[in-house]
Design an enzyme around this catalytic site. Structure first.
Site, PDB file in Angstrom:
ATOM      1  N   GLU A 167      55.638 -43.479  33.156  1.00 46.21           N
ATOM      2  CA  GLU A 167      54.236 -43.770  33.523  1.00 46.21           C
ATOM      3  C   GLU A 167      53.743 -42.728  34.524  1.00 46.21           C
ATOM      4  O   GLU A 167      53.150 -43.084  35.549  1.00 46.21           O
ATOM      5  CB  GLU A 167      54.108 -45.170  34.120  1.00 46.21           C
ATOM      6  CG  GLU A 167      54.245 -46.274  33.109  1.00 46.21           C
ATOM      7  CD  GLU A 167      53.871 -47.649  33.693  1.00 46.21           C
ATOM      8  OE1 GLU A 167      53.970 -47.828  34.911  1.00 46.21           O
ATOM      9  OE2 GLU A 167      53.482 -48.516  32.905  1.00 46.21           O
ATOM     10  N   GLU A 243      56.365 -50.577  26.534  1.00 45.58           N
ATOM     11  CA  GLU A 243      56.672 -51.760  27.343  1.00 45.58           C
ATOM     12  C   GLU A 243      55.633 -52.814  27.025  1.00 45.58           C
ATOM     13  O   GLU A 243      54.480 -52.681  27.435  1.00 45.58           O
ATOM     14  CB  GLU A 243      56.599 -51.446  28.840  1.00 45.58           C
ATOM     15  CG  GLU A 243      57.689 -50.552  29.352  1.00 45.58           C
ATOM     16  CD  GLU A 243      57.511 -50.228  30.823  1.00 45.58           C
ATOM     17  OE1 GLU A 243      56.880 -51.009  31.561  1.00 45.58           O
ATOM     18  OE2 GLU A 243      57.995 -49.160  31.230  1.00 45.58           O
TER      19      GLU A 243
HETATM   20  C1  GLA Z   1      55.701 -50.511  34.531  1.00 43.79           C
HETATM   21  C2  GLA Z   1      56.983 -49.716  34.680  1.00 43.79           C
HETATM   22  C3  GLA Z   1      58.211 -50.571  34.491  1.00 43.79           C
HETATM   23  C4  GLA Z   1      58.083 -51.873  35.241  1.00 43.79           C
HETATM   24  C5  GLA Z   1      56.835 -52.589  34.781  1.00 43.79           C
HETATM   25  C6  GLA Z   1      56.596 -53.916  35.452  1.00 43.79           C
HETATM   26  O1  GLA Z   1      55.340 -50.603  33.252  1.00 43.79           O
HETATM   27  O2  GLA Z   1      57.031 -48.639  33.775  1.00 43.79           O
HETATM   28  O3  GLA Z   1      59.309 -49.841  34.938  1.00 43.79           O
HETATM   29  O4  GLA Z   1      57.996 -51.593  36.598  1.00 43.79           O
HETATM   30  O5  GLA Z   1      55.722 -51.807  35.079  1.00 43.79           O
HETATM   31  O6  GLA Z   1      57.669 -54.762  35.298  1.00 43.79           O
END
Ligand code: GLA
Length: 591
Positions: A167, A243
Site C-alpha cells: 500500500e 486484501e
Molecule cells: C492494510 C494493510 C494490511 C493491514 C490492513 C488492516 O490493508 O495493507 O497490512 O494492516 O490494512 O488490517
C-alpha cells in the site's frame, strides 16, 4: 532440520510450471486461473498448527495462501538473521495442503505488526530511496529474496506472485524506491508476476503502482466500485483484490470490532461474480505472540492505540482454528468456483483448570540480574539508544533540593511509566490515555525512578518509526533533570535468572510463577481475573500482553506449547496482582 544458512534448493520437488498474465487474465500453464486466496501469517501461528490451518483454508474453497514476511522478526539486529527456515517450511506445508502461495516480503508490511515489520534499529528515511535506508533493505533482501525465488512455481514450488512494498500509495510518491525494490526482486531471480497493492483511489493507485507491474487493490466494501476503479487504471490487467477485509483488529481499551458474516459473504460473492480474483484478509488471523503486536495513531487526534494480542480478526477460521459462521458462508460461495474437501476435525481443548501461583520475584530488586549494568546519560536515552526493541527501561534521576513541589514532567513518554519517588510508587503515567506530556507533583530533594514499558510500535501512518521510552526529557517545572541512570530489561523471551522465592506476597511490579499438570496437551485459553497488565510465558514462550482494560479477556495457549506432565506459567504483572490463581478456560473471550 534445515538451518538458516543451508543452501537454498528447489523446495517443491514437483514439476516446473508457469503462472503468467495474458489477455487480461491470470494463466496457470496457459489455462485461465482465478486466484482464490486467503491470508495467513506463518509468524502468527505455531508451526505445529500450520498444516491444520492450511487444511481448513483449502476446505473453505481456497486455492492459494498469502503471507507477509516480517523483516524485524528475521533480522533482530543488523546482520543477525533467525527463523528464516520458517518461511521455507510454511510454503512447503502449503504445497502439501494443495495450496499455491503469494508472498509479500515488504520490506514494509503494515499488518498490525510491530513497526509495520521494519526493525526498530533501521536508520535513514523509511520507505524512500534514501541510500542509508536502501542499504539496510538491500542487505535484507539479498538474504530473503533468493529463498522466495527457490519456491516459485517456475522452479517446482508453489509461489505464484510476489508483492512490491505494501500500500505504498497510502504513504508516498517515491517511485524510484518502488522501482529499486522491483529490480532487486527481478535481480534475485524472481520471475513470477510482481504486483503492487493499494487502496482503490486515484491518488493511491497513482502513487503506489509501477508501470509494467500488476496493480491490485485493498478494500472491504463496495467491491463493484473498486473493480471499476482498477479497470479504469489498468484496462488490460486482471482485476484482483489483494486484501478483502472481512473482519478487523482490536485496540486495547476500545470495544471489540466484528463484522457480520452474511454481509461479508455477500461482498465476497459480488466480487467473484464481477470476475475478480481475491485474497481474503484474514482467512486465519492467529496471534500477536510476544511483542509482535503493532499500534495505530488516530489519524485525526493522534491518540496512541496499541493493538491487542489476539489477531483473531473475526476471520472465518478463528484464532484457535475453529470454523465460524463466516467459514460456512464463505465456503458456500467459494466452492461454486473451486471444489473443496471436508474440513479437518477441530483441535481438542483442555478441560477447565485453575493454576495456583506459588512463587514470586519483585521486579525492581531483581534489576541487577535482569538488566544490563546501569549507565549514566546526560539526558534520558530512548529504548533504541540502549539497543532495546521492547521491554522495560528503568530510569533514575535526582531532583535537587530543597525546593517546593512542582510538576515532574515526562516529555514524549512512550508508552507507560510507573513513577517512584524515594522508593514509593506515586503514579502510573499512561500515554495511551493522556497526552504526550505527563506530569506528577514532586518536591525536592528526591530520587525519581521511572519504569517505562513499550507497547506496540506504530505500524501505519505518518508516525511510524516512533522511538520508545522517554523520547523527550524529564523536567521539574521547566528545568531539565540531567544525569539519568538507565537500565534495560528486554521482554519477549522470558528474562533469564528471575530470582523466584516461595510465596506470592510480592507487590507489583513482580514476576509470579506456577505449574499446571497436563495429561494430554491441547489448546486452552488463559484468563487472569482481577489482574492488571503484563505479560505471560508458558514453558518459556511469551503468549503476549494482557490488560484489564480489555476488550480481550483470555490469551490463546496453542496446545503444542504444552507437554504431558508439569508446565510452567510465568506472569510479569506491572500494575496490580490479583489472587494468585489464574484460570485455563475451554473457550476464548475476546470481548
Ligand atoms: C492494510 C494493510 C494490511 C493491514 C490492513 C488492516 O490493508 O495493507 O497490512 O494492516 O490494512 O488490517
Amino acid at each position: 532440520m534445515r538451518l538458516d544458512d543451508d543452501p537454498v534448493t528447489n523446495q517443491g520437488g514437483s514439476s516446473v510450471r508457469n503462472f503468467t498474465i495474458e489477455d487480461g487474465g491470470f494463466r496457470l500453464d496457459g489455462e485461465e486461473f482465478r486466484l482464490l486466496s486467503g491470508a495467513m501469517h506463518y509468524f502468527r501461528v505455531h508451526p505445529d498448527q500450520w498444516s491444520h490451518r492450511l487444511a481448513m483454508m483449502r476446505a473453505m474453497g481456497l486455492n492459494t495462501v498469502e503471507t507477509y514476511v516480517p523483516w524485524n522478526l528475521h533480522e533482530p539486529r543488523p546482520g543477525t538473521y533467525r527463523r528464516l527456515d520458517e518461511l521455507d517450511r510454511f510454503l512447503e506445508a502449503a504445497a502439501r495442503a494443495d495450496l499455491h502461495a503469494i508472498v509479500r516480503p515488504g520490506p514494509y508490511i503494515c499488518a498490525e505488526w510491530d513497526n509495520g515489520g521494519l526493525p526498530s534499529w533501521v536508520t535513514g528515511r523509511l520507505r524512500t530511496s534514501d541510500p542509508e535506508f536502501l542499504a539496510h533493505v538491500d542487505r535484507w533482501f539479498a538474504r530473503l529474496l533468493p529463498r522466495v525465488a527457490a519456491h516459485q512455481i517456475t522452479r517446482g514450488g508453489n509461489v505464484l506472485m510476489v508483492q512490491v512494498e505494501n500500500e505504498y500509495g497510502s504513504y508516498g510518491t517515491d517511485t524510484a524506491y518502488l522501482r529499486h525494490l522491483a529490480d532487486a526482486m527481478r535481480g534475485s531471480g524472481i520471475d513470477v508476476p510482481l504486483f503492487t497493492a493499494d487502496g482503490p483511489e486515484d491518488h493511491m493507485l497513482t502513487g503506489g503502482s509501477l508501470p509494467g507491474v500488476l496493480a491490485t487493490a485493498t478494500f472491504g466494501s463496495d467491491p463493484l466500485r473498486a473493480v471499476e476503479v482498477l479497470r479504469r487504471h489498468r484496462p488490460g490487467d486482471p482485476v484482483a483484490c489483494m486484501e478483502l477485509w472481512i473482519g478487523w483488529f482490536d485496540h486495547w481499551g476500545r470495544p471489540r470490532v466484528t463484522r457480520d458474516a452474511a454481509e461479508a459473504a455477500s461482498v465476497l460473492e459480488q466480487l467473484l461474480e464481477a470476475g475478480a480474483s481475491v485474497n481474503i484478509y484474514m482467512a486465519h488471523g492467529g496471534t500477536n505472540f510476544g511483542t509482535g503486536a503493532g499500534a495505530n495513531r488516530d489519524l485525526e487526534t493522534g491518540a496512541y492505540l496499541p493493538t491487542v494480542t489476539s489477531y483473531d480478526y473475526d476471520a472465518p477460521i478463528s484464532e484457535h482454528g475453529a470454523p465460524t459462521e463466516k467459514f460456512r458462508l464463505f465456503r458456500d460461495v467459494l466452492t461454486r468456483y473451486n471444489p473443496a474437501p471436508e474440513p479437518p476435525p477441530a483441535p481438542p481443548v483442555l478441560p477447565p483448570a485453575t493454576v495456583r501461583l506459588t512463587e514470586s520475584a519483585p521486579l525492581l530488586p531483581a534489576l541487577p540480574v535482569l538488566a544490563g549494568p546501569p549507565v549514566v546519560f546526560p539526558t534520558p536515552p530512548a529504548f533504541e539508544d540502549l539497543g532495546l526493541d521492547h521491554g522495560l527501561v528503568h530510569y533514575r534521576v535526582e531532583v535537587p533540593g530543597p525546593r517546593e513541589s512542582y510538576p515532574l514532567v515526562v516529555d514524549g513518554l512512550r508508552d507507560r511509566a510507573h513513577v517512584y519517588v524515594d522508593g514509593v510508587r506515586v503514579a502510573v503515567l499512561d500515554s495511551v490515555n493522556e497526552t504526550e506530556h505527563q506530569a506528577v507533583e514532586v518536591p525536592g530533594p528526591a530520587t525519581v525512578e521511572l519504569l517505562v514499558e513499550s507497547l506496540g510500535r506504530v505500524n501505519y501512518g505518518p508516525r511510524m518509526g516512533e522511538r520508545k521510552g522517554v523520547t523527550g526529557g524529564i523536567r521539574h517545572e521547566r528545568q531539565y533533570l540531567h544525569g539519568v541512570t538507565a537500565q534495560a530489561v528486554p521482554l519477549g523471551d522470558l528474562p533469564p535468572g528471575v530470582p523466584f522465592t516461595p510465596g506470592t506476597v510480592a507487590a507489583a511490579p513482580a514476576f509470579f510463577r506456577g505449574e499446571v499438570k497436563v495429561d494430554e496437551p491441547a489448546d486452552t485459553f488463559l484468563a487472569l481475573p482481577g489482574w492488571g497488565h503484563g505479560y505471560v510465558w508458558v514453558n518459556g514462550f511469551c503468549l503476549g500482553r494482557y490488560w484489564s482494560v480489555g476488550p480481550q479477556r483470555t490469551l490463546y495457549v496453542p496446545g503444542p506449547l504444552l507437554r504431558t506432565g508439569d508446565n510452567e506459567i510465568v506472569i510479569l504483572e506491572l500494575d496490580a496482582a490479583g489472587d494468585p490463581v489464574i484460570e485455563l478456560r475451554p473457550e476464548p473471550d475476546l470481548g
